[in-house]
Design an enzyme around this catalytic site. Structure first.
Site, PDB file in Angstrom:
ATOM      1  N   HIS A 176       1.624   9.431  -5.779  1.00 43.36           N
ATOM      2  CA  HIS A 176       2.609   8.361  -5.914  1.00 43.36           C
ATOM      3  C   HIS A 176       1.983   7.250  -6.759  1.00 43.36           C
ATOM      4  O   HIS A 176       0.756   7.082  -6.790  1.00 43.36           O
ATOM      5  CB  HIS A 176       2.977   7.796  -4.546  1.00 43.36           C
ATOM      6  CG  HIS A 176       3.849   8.680  -3.731  1.00 43.36           C
ATOM      7  ND1 HIS A 176       4.748   8.178  -2.825  1.00 43.36           N
ATOM      8  CD2 HIS A 176       3.966  10.033  -3.675  1.00 43.36           C
ATOM      9  CE1 HIS A 176       5.381   9.174  -2.247  1.00 43.36           C
ATOM     10  NE2 HIS A 176       4.921  10.314  -2.731  1.00 43.36           N
TER      11      HIS A 176
ATOM     12  N   GLU B 120       1.742   4.061  -6.319  1.00 40.90           N
ATOM     13  CA  GLU B 120       0.910   3.114  -5.573  1.00 40.90           C
ATOM     14  C   GLU B 120      -0.463   3.698  -5.242  1.00 40.90           C
ATOM     15  O   GLU B 120      -1.482   3.017  -5.359  1.00 40.90           O
ATOM     16  CB  GLU B 120       1.585   2.706  -4.256  1.00 40.90           C
ATOM     17  CG  GLU B 120       2.934   2.056  -4.427  1.00 40.90           C
ATOM     18  CD  GLU B 120       4.086   3.045  -4.298  1.00 40.90           C
ATOM     19  OE1 GLU B 120       4.045   4.132  -4.907  1.00 40.90           O
ATOM     20  OE2 GLU B 120       5.051   2.717  -3.578  1.00 40.90           O
TER      21      GLU B 120
END
Length: 150
Positions: free
Chosen positions: A52, A54
């Protein structure tokens, strides 16, 4: 750099992810107004559920700062973090999270649940819905295109 400039960079990363066939999410980590690290969704390319935006940005920031503690850092992300990313944010001690679009299916700092409100040992400051329309539009366009051209 300003908050708007930092989120604009995250949006650019989301657009790059979309152009690669990834769900368009981009993330930037800054400290003192300067970019420390970036990330974008790469799950399809990397064939890894952990990739992801992040998580990639946090990993890059830890390497850049030579520390797992990202205190005094702000995360700018185009979509509300999921449970996995929220856990990584808490564990890396990021001071502030600024996100754009709400995630009504998996958002874990506001929409579905707010994990920051649980009694963990760290609670980042949160700013939700920043440049929301711009962030949401990228996702809307991406999924509309997938439905039109499967």
């Amino acid at each position: 750099m300003t908050h708007r400039e930092l989120m604009t960079r995250a949006i650019e990363l989301a657009k790059q992810a979309a152009s690669e066939g990834e769900v368009p999410v981009g993330a930037v980590i800054s400290r003192n107004g300067e970019i420390v690290a970036e990330g974008r969704n790469m799950r399809e390319k990397g064939k890894n559920a952990l990739y992801h935006a992040e998580i990639i940005a946090i990993d890059n920031a830890c390497k850049a700062l030579d520390s797992w503690r990202l205190e005094d850092c702000t995360l700018y992300v185009t979509l509300e973090p999921c449970p996995m990313c929220t856990g990584a944010i808490i564990n890396s001690r990021i001071s502030k999270v600024v996100y754009g679009a709400y995630d009504l299916k998996a958002g874990s700092v506001d929409s579905v649940i707010n994990l920051f409100n649980l009694p963990y040992n760290h609670r980042p400051e949160l700013q939700e819905g920043f440049m929301e329309n711009e962030c949401r539009q990228i996702l809307t366009d991406f999924f509309s295109d997938i439905r039109t051209n499967p």
